[in-house]
Design an enzyme around this catalytic site. Structure first.
Site, PDB file in Angstrom:
ATOM      1  N   CYS A  29       0.836  -1.209   0.000  1.00 46.50           N
ATOM      2  CA  CYS A  29       0.000   0.000   0.000  1.00 46.50           C
ATOM      3  C   CYS A  29       0.872   1.261   0.000  1.00 46.50           C
ATOM      4  O   CYS A  29       1.592   1.519   0.958  1.00 46.50           O
ATOM      5  CB  CYS A  29      -0.910  -0.055   1.228  1.00 46.50           C
ATOM      6  N   CYS A  32       0.184   3.744   2.805  1.00 47.73           N
ATOM      7  CA  CYS A  32       0.655   3.153   4.068  1.00 47.73           C
ATOM      8  C   CYS A  32       2.148   3.418   4.251  1.00 47.73           C
ATOM      9  O   CYS A  32       2.606   3.715   5.351  1.00 47.73           O
ATOM     10  CB  CYS A  32       0.404   1.648   4.089  1.00 47.73           C
TER      11      CYS A  32
END
Length: 104
Positions: A29, A32
């Site tokens: 991600c 993230c």
């Protein structure tokens, strides 16, 4: 205070007391990866006020499902085991600190 990696097995224990920010994330991600260093800074600066834990959603699907995490990063702020705030998506450091400080 260092950031703690948690699993389905110890999530409830690690978020059960005090103020805890749980980061639901995955290695693939992009946002993230962007929020990781921000959380490191917050952990260093606010370590005595808030504990930060990280849960890899790919490896710990039971907890992710239990809390209805559909998008990552999702940050859940727990106070003594109860969710008091939820933040979805990347947020700048100042915005995260403001949300945390509302519950200190």
């Amino acid at each position: 205070m260092a950031i703690t990696n948690v699993t389905d097995a110890n999530f409830a224990t690690e978020t059960g007391s005090g103020l805890v920010l749980a980061d639901f994330w995955a290695p693939w991600c992009g946002p993230c990866k962007m929020i990781g260093p921000v959380l490191e800074e917050i952990s260093e600066e606010m370590g005595d006020k808030v504990k930060i834990v990280k849960l890899n959603v790919d490896d710990n699907q039971a907890t992710s499902s239990q809390y209805g995490v559909m998008s990552i990063p999702t940050l859940l702020l727990f106070k003594d085991g109860e969710i008091v705030d939820q933040i979805v998506g990347f947020q700048p450091k100042e915005a995260l600190e403001e949300r945390i400080n509302q519950h200190v």
